[in-house]
Every structure is written in C-alpha cells, then in structure tokens.
Design a protein around this motif. Structure first.
Motif, PDB file in Angstrom:
ATOM      1  N   ASP A  91       0.844  -1.193   0.000  1.00 12.87           N
ATOM      2  CA  ASP A  91       0.000   0.000   0.000  1.00 12.87           C
ATOM      3  C   ASP A  91       0.879   1.241   0.000  1.00 12.87           C
ATOM      4  O   ASP A  91       1.750   1.396   0.845  1.00 12.87           O
ATOM      5  N   ARG A  92       0.632   2.117  -0.937  1.00 18.37           N
ATOM      6  CA  ARG A  92       1.323   3.403  -1.017  1.00 18.37           C
ATOM      7  C   ARG A  92       0.351   4.487  -0.523  1.00 18.37           C
ATOM      8  O   ARG A  92      -0.121   5.317  -1.297  1.00 18.37           O
ATOM      9  N   ALA A  93       0.042   4.413   0.754  1.00 17.40           N
ATOM     10  CA  ALA A  93      -0.966   5.279   1.371  1.00 17.40           C
ATOM     11  C   ALA A  93      -0.450   6.704   1.526  1.00 17.40           C
ATOM     12  O   ALA A  93       0.739   6.927   1.755  1.00 17.40           O
ATOM     13  N   GLU A  94      -1.377   7.652   1.413  1.00 19.39           N
ATOM     14  CA  GLU A  94      -1.055   9.071   1.588  1.00 19.39           C
ATOM     15  C   GLU A  94      -2.124   9.739   2.434  1.00 19.39           C
ATOM     16  O   GLU A  94      -3.311   9.448   2.288  1.00 19.39           O
ATOM     17  N   GLY A  95      -1.684  10.625   3.297  1.00 15.67           N
ATOM     18  CA  GLY A  95      -2.608  11.411   4.094  1.00 15.67           C
ATOM     19  C   GLY A  95      -2.379  12.889   3.847  1.00 15.67           C
ATOM     20  O   GLY A  95      -1.265  13.299   3.521  1.00 15.67           O
ATOM     21  N   THR A  96      -3.433  13.673   4.016  1.00 26.89           N
ATOM     22  CA  THR A  96      -3.342  15.121   3.854  1.00 26.89           C
ATOM     23  C   THR A  96      -3.764  15.793   5.152  1.00 26.89           C
ATOM     24  O   THR A  96      -4.840  15.504   5.682  1.00 26.89           O
ATOM     25  N   MET A  97      -2.893  16.642   5.650  1.00 26.57           N
ATOM     26  CA  MET A  97      -3.173  17.411   6.848  1.00 26.57           C
ATOM     27  C   MET A  97      -3.109  18.889   6.484  1.00 26.57           C
ATOM     28  O   MET A  97      -2.217  19.298   5.735  1.00 26.57           O
ATOM     29  N   THR A  98      -4.029  19.653   6.998  1.00 26.69           N
ATOM     30  CA  THR A  98      -4.075  21.091   6.728  1.00 26.69           C
ATOM     31  C   THR A  98      -3.831  21.841   8.030  1.00 26.69           C
ATOM     32  O   THR A  98      -4.442  21.545   9.049  1.00 26.69           O
ATOM     33  N   GLU A  99      -2.905  22.797   7.973  1.00 26.62           N
ATOM     34  CA  GLU A  99      -2.663  23.662   9.123  1.00 26.62           C
ATOM     35  C   GLU A  99      -3.614  24.837   9.058  1.00 26.62           C
ATOM     36  O   GLU A  99      -4.034  25.251   7.995  1.00 26.62           O
ATOM     37  N   GLY A 100      -3.907  25.378  10.185  1.00 27.02           N
ATOM     38  CA  GLY A 100      -4.783  26.542  10.275  1.00 27.02           C
ATOM     39  C   GLY A 100      -4.971  26.847  11.740  1.00 27.02           C
ATOM     40  O   GLY A 100      -4.139  26.493  12.580  1.00 27.02           O
ATOM     41  N   GLU A 101      -6.073  27.516  12.051  1.00 25.59           N
ATOM     42  CA  GLU A 101      -6.365  27.796  13.453  1.00 25.59           C
ATOM     43  C   GLU A 101      -6.382  26.502  14.255  1.00 25.59           C
ATOM     44  O   GLU A 101      -5.903  26.432  15.377  1.00 25.59           O
ATOM     45  N   LYS A 102      -6.924  25.472  13.635  1.00 23.30           N
ATOM     46  CA  LYS A 102      -6.942  24.143  14.239  1.00 23.30           C
ATOM     47  C   LYS A 102      -6.524  23.172  13.140  1.00 23.30           C
ATOM     48  O   LYS A 102      -7.299  22.882  12.232  1.00 23.30           O
ATOM     49  N   GLY A 103      -5.285  22.670  13.194  1.00 19.70           N
ATOM     50  CA  GLY A 103      -4.808  21.747  12.183  1.00 19.70           C
ATOM     51  C   GLY A 103      -5.537  20.424  12.262  1.00 19.70           C
ATOM     52  O   GLY A 103      -5.933  19.981  13.339  1.00 19.70           O
ATOM     53  N   CYS A 104      -5.742  19.811  11.095  1.00 18.54           N
ATOM     54  CA  CYS A 104      -6.418  18.516  11.092  1.00 18.54           C
ATOM     55  C   CYS A 104      -6.148  17.775   9.786  1.00 18.54           C
ATOM     56  O   CYS A 104      -5.783  18.367   8.780  1.00 18.54           O
ATOM     57  N   PHE A 105      -6.335  16.476   9.851  1.00 18.93           N
ATOM     58  CA  PHE A 105      -6.293  15.670   8.641  1.00 18.93           C
ATOM     59  C   PHE A 105      -7.578  15.900   7.869  1.00 18.93           C
ATOM     60  O   PHE A 105      -8.665  16.004   8.449  1.00 18.93           O
ATOM     61  N   THR A 106      -7.461  15.973   6.547  1.00 17.72           N
ATOM     62  CA  THR A 106      -8.636  16.138   5.696  1.00 17.72           C
ATOM     63  C   THR A 106      -8.929  14.882   4.887  1.00 17.72           C
ATOM     64  O   THR A 106      -9.985  14.782   4.272  1.00 17.72           O
TER      65      THR A 106
END
Length: 158
Positions: A91-106
């Motif tokens: 598995d070549r899995a990828e995750g996306t996280m966004t920084e901001g006022e409250k960082g989170c995975f999208t």
C-alpha cells in the motif's frame, strides 16, 4: 452481538531534552520513543516542518500507517475467508493534513497494489476492499474520509 472492549497501553517517552528542557521553542529536540510490553521501540519525532528529525517516525505518518495496516489486515482476513489467495500487498498510502487555526487531517487515500492467485475472482477481490473499509477499527474512528484505490492483478507465474 456482545460488545467487547479492548484496551491498549503504550508508553511515549520524550528523549529530546538537551539540558535546558523547553526553555525556548528551539532549545529542545522533538524526539521520543514509543514502547509497549516487550516490543521493539519505535523512534519518533515531529515532522521536519515542526523542527523534527526526518529519520524518525512522526505522528502523522503513524496515523496513516495505522489506517493502512488495519485495512490490510481486514482485507487479508476477508480474502482468506472468500477463498481468494493474496500473494502480495503493498500500500502506497497518503494522508493530507491542513494547518490553520486548528490543524487537522482532511483525508487519507489507500493505494494498495495486490497480486492474487491466477483464476481467483478479481471483482470479488475488489469488492472485499469495501467490506474491509467498513470493518476497519481505525477508519471507523476518524472524522475525515478514507478512500481506497486498489490495483489488483493476477499472478502470472502460477
């Protein structure tokens, strides 16, 4: 079905004190060790974007790896029950996280590359990914989408 609880205990030990603790943001390393029972420890740090050590696992990578591993384990289980013989799984899995006022995975996208026995049902092998996703304890615990884009081929050597 009776509900059962499972409990997991791990130790996370910060190893990054360079003598002055957290006197300033740049005065300490983000290094830590994860341990549990008699298992080999995992060396961790923060992402290099947050002054971490790129040679160590960061929490974001561990989250993506947990989702991928849980899905894989359910998938292999379901294939074994269905009579589909899996020879390889990467598995070549990828995750996306966004920084901001409250960082989170999208989102996380799993991209397993799977080889099954020649003659086994490719359509069923693909359908079992949907069931594995429904059963995955980790994916069921998240508040963002987990997608799966499998590529399944027959073994050409058998």
């Amino acid at each position: 079905m009776a509900h059962r609880e499972h409990h997991y205990q791990v130790n996370v030990t910060w190893t990054g004190n360079q003598g002055s603790g957290t006197a300033s943001y740049k005065s300490y390393q983000r290094d830590y060790d994860i341990s549990a029972g008699k298992k080999r420890p995992i060396s961790g740090s923060s992402d290099p974007a947050f002054l971490g050590d790129a040679t160590r696992w960061n929490p974001e990578e561990l989250l993506v790896a947990s989702v991928s591993a849980c899905h894989k384990l359910w998938y292999l289980h379901l294939c074994a029950e269905a009579g589909i013989c899996v020879y390889s799984y990467l598995d070549r899995a990828e995750g996306t996280m966004t920084e901001g006022e409250k960082g989170c995975f999208t989102g996380i996208t799993l991209r397993p590359e799977i080889t099954i026995r020649s003659g086994d049902d490719l359509a069923l092998a693909d359908q079992l990914h949907h069931r594995a996703h429904e059963l995955c304890f980790i994916a069921n615990s998240l508040n963002f989408p987990v997608l799966c884009e499998p590529v399944i081929v027959h073994d050409t050597m058998s």
